[in-house]
Design an enzyme around this catalytic site. Sequence first.
Site, PDB file in Angstrom:
ATOM      1  N   GLY A  99       0.798  -1.216   0.000  1.00  0.00           N
ATOM      2  CA  GLY A  99       0.000   0.000   0.000  1.00  0.00           C
ATOM      3  C   GLY A  99       0.830   1.265   0.000  1.00  0.00           C
ATOM      4  O   GLY A  99       0.313   2.354   0.283  1.00  0.00           O
ATOM      5  N   THR A 100       2.109   1.154  -0.347  1.00  0.00           N
ATOM      6  CA  THR A 100       3.000   2.317  -0.338  1.00  0.00           C
ATOM      7  C   THR A 100       2.471   3.432  -1.235  1.00  0.00           C
ATOM      8  O   THR A 100       2.560   4.621  -0.895  1.00  0.00           O
ATOM      9  CB  THR A 100       4.416   1.907  -0.789  1.00  0.00           C
ATOM     10  OG1 THR A 100       4.960   0.992   0.160  1.00  0.00           O
ATOM     11  CG2 THR A 100       5.334   3.112  -0.917  1.00  0.00           C
ATOM     12  N   HIS A 123       7.246  18.767   3.278  1.00  0.00           N
ATOM     13  CA  HIS A 123       7.690  17.622   2.470  1.00  0.00           C
ATOM     14  C   HIS A 123       6.851  16.376   2.789  1.00  0.00           C
ATOM     15  O   HIS A 123       6.596  16.065   3.964  1.00  0.00           O
ATOM     16  CB  HIS A 123       9.167  17.337   2.737  1.00  0.00           C
ATOM     17  CG  HIS A 123       9.789  16.446   1.706  1.00  0.00           C
ATOM     18  ND1 HIS A 123       9.681  15.065   1.743  1.00  0.00           N
ATOM     19  CD2 HIS A 123      10.526  16.750   0.597  1.00  0.00           C
ATOM     20  CE1 HIS A 123      10.313  14.554   0.709  1.00  0.00           C
ATOM     21  NE2 HIS A 123      10.843  15.563  -0.011  1.00  0.00           N
ATOM     22  N   SER A 133       6.195   4.425   8.366  1.00  0.00           N
ATOM     23  CA  SER A 133       6.472   3.672   7.136  1.00  0.00           C
ATOM     24  C   SER A 133       5.135   3.206   6.596  1.00  0.00           C
ATOM     25  O   SER A 133       4.173   3.018   7.352  1.00  0.00           O
ATOM     26  CB  SER A 133       7.364   2.466   7.433  1.00  0.00           C
ATOM     27  OG  SER A 133       7.338   1.535   6.361  1.00  0.00           O
ATOM     28  N   SER A 134       5.053   3.004   5.289  1.00  0.00           N
ATOM     29  CA  SER A 134       3.844   2.384   4.736  1.00  0.00           C
ATOM     30  C   SER A 134       3.551   1.062   5.424  1.00  0.00           C
ATOM     31  O   SER A 134       2.392   0.670   5.587  1.00  0.00           O
ATOM     32  CB  SER A 134       4.010   2.150   3.234  1.00  0.00           C
ATOM     33  OG  SER A 134       4.281   3.353   2.559  1.00  0.00           O
ATOM     34  N   ASN A 135       4.617   0.385   5.853  1.00  0.00           N
ATOM     35  CA  ASN A 135       4.468  -0.967   6.400  1.00  0.00           C
ATOM     36  C   ASN A 135       3.791  -1.014   7.758  1.00  0.00           C
ATOM     37  O   ASN A 135       3.279  -2.064   8.159  1.00  0.00           O
ATOM     38  CB  ASN A 135       5.835  -1.648   6.486  1.00  0.00           C
ATOM     39  CG  ASN A 135       6.480  -1.798   5.124  1.00  0.00           C
ATOM     40  OD1 ASN A 135       5.870  -1.487   4.100  1.00  0.00           O
ATOM     41  ND2 ASN A 135       7.708  -2.274   5.105  1.00  0.00           N
ATOM     42  N   SER A 312     -42.350  -8.988 -12.641  1.00  0.00           N
ATOM     43  CA  SER A 312     -42.098  -9.591 -13.946  1.00  0.00           C
ATOM     44  C   SER A 312     -42.367  -8.601 -15.053  1.00  0.00           C
ATOM     45  O   SER A 312     -43.280  -7.769 -14.957  1.00  0.00           O
ATOM     46  CB  SER A 312     -42.987 -10.825 -14.135  1.00  0.00           C
ATOM     47  OG  SER A 312     -42.873 -11.336 -15.453  1.00  0.00           O
ATOM     48  N   SER A 313     -41.588  -8.703 -16.120  1.00  0.00           N
ATOM     49  CA  SER A 313     -41.813  -7.869 -17.295  1.00  0.00           C
ATOM     50  C   SER A 313     -42.850  -8.475 -18.218  1.00  0.00           C
ATOM     51  O   SER A 313     -43.275  -7.827 -19.180  1.00  0.00           O
ATOM     52  CB  SER A 313     -40.491  -7.680 -18.050  1.00  0.00           C
ATOM     53  OG  SER A 313     -40.005  -8.951 -18.495  1.00  0.00           O
ATOM     54  N   LYS A 318     -47.399 -10.333 -10.797  1.00  0.00           N
ATOM     55  CA  LYS A 318     -46.397 -11.138 -10.081  1.00  0.00           C
ATOM     56  C   LYS A 318     -45.551 -10.225  -9.192  1.00  0.00           C
ATOM     57  O   LYS A 318     -45.093  -9.167  -9.607  1.00  0.00           O
ATOM     58  CB  LYS A 318     -45.503 -11.876 -11.066  1.00  0.00           C
ATOM     59  CG  LYS A 318     -44.615 -12.946 -10.451  1.00  0.00           C
ATOM     60  CD  LYS A 318     -43.953 -13.761 -11.563  1.00  0.00           C
ATOM     61  CE  LYS A 318     -43.186 -14.944 -10.999  1.00  0.00           C
ATOM     62  NZ  LYS A 318     -41.974 -14.531 -10.289  1.00  0.00           N
TER      63      LYS A 318
END
Length: 455
Positions: A99-100, A123, A133-135, A312-313, A318
């Site tokens: 997921g970084t 930054h 960290s992403s981790n 139903s069509s 129904k």
Amino acid sequence: MKRYRIETDSMGPVRVPARALFGAQTQRAVENFPLGGTRLPRPFLGALGLIKACAAEANRGLGLLPVRAARAIAAAALEVARGRHDAHFPVDVFQTGSGTSTNMNANEVIAALASRRTGTQVHPNDHVNMCQSSNDVIPTAIHVSACLEVSGRLLPALAHLRRTIDRKARSLRGVVKTGRTHLMDALPIRMDQELSAWSAQAGGAEARLRSALSRLAELAIGGTAVGTGVNAPAGFAPRVIRGLRRRTGFPFQAAPNRFEKLAAVDAAVELSGQLKTTALSLMKIANDLRWMNSGPEAGLGEISLPALQPGSSIMPGKVNPVIPEAVAMACAQVIGYDAAITVAGQSGSFQLNGMLPLIAHDLLGAVALLAGAAELLADKAIRGFTVHRERLAAQAGRNPVLATALNPRIGYARAAEVAKKASRERRSVVEVAAEMTDIPRAELERLLDPKRLTG
């Protein structure tokens, strides 16, 4: 107006849409992962924003970030948490397994917003991602978002379903119907007894989910890259977790072992298993409703579900059991999500799982589907169905299986003969038993009273 601007990262210059809040690393991810356009869910992005805000506040408290920058980062991150900038999170779920890309997407968006606030350069890595960290951020975001969604959406929906079932059961306490095993006629049962099983399933799902949340509340934050906590001082994680507690009201806590929380996703897999079990419970209720509603002439015809739309069509008049059908499909999808999460859960290697975004997407998708399904069942199916009491009473009175009550008096074999004759001749068990036994008619009517047999 310029359509693009040039951004630079460690790999060189990249063209980024001129109005985008994100930067080079997000743009690279957009170009690298054109796999269907499925984005991470809003609750996950909300949790990510909360984590970044609490991290900035923690770093300010530790004296690592200047106050002005920290406040600007926290304010920007809270805007992300509230969903104000979701259009600037274009990265696909199917991306780098840590997921970084999404973590950097958040860092870049928040940095851009904070830079505007301060008039100085904030930054993405050095300031927004400080001590992280992403981790450890992405597993933390999975846990935070899942805890908040289960506690805030799914558990209330299941409690609402359970209360709705209980109210309906109380209104049907005296209604006796034919029980069924193997889809065949069995001994009588009261409708409130039948519905009590549904209520117990909903209550059991609530209890299992609460138990799973106690382990999901343990957060990986502070472990940074591999669990050792490099670049994060000892006070960082406790401050972040206190911030998350304060902002959410949920009792998050530090993971007893951060190595495990980075290397494995067992708590998420456990929750997924409980979500699958919940799906099975809701599908059972939905299927019971469909059977009970079947007909109206050639089916069981025990109840009529609320008529919500033409069925139903081609067949006028129904009406179909659309809510149970929609719920069953949602539950099937949850079962599929669990299969994917199971595969993802065993895809860890050494210090990191490699399918975190997929776990986030499917876990939160399952929670949302089940919450919606529980509410639909309660409000558009169970609350409003009507019972055909006369039909139920007639079916229960003709049921040959009532002969089971004669077992203690005449034995199983003779009771079976009574049942078979009653079925063959389409007569009541009382009439046939009066001819085939010496039990007085009044006593037979007492012994074979369907309501008495429900206990």
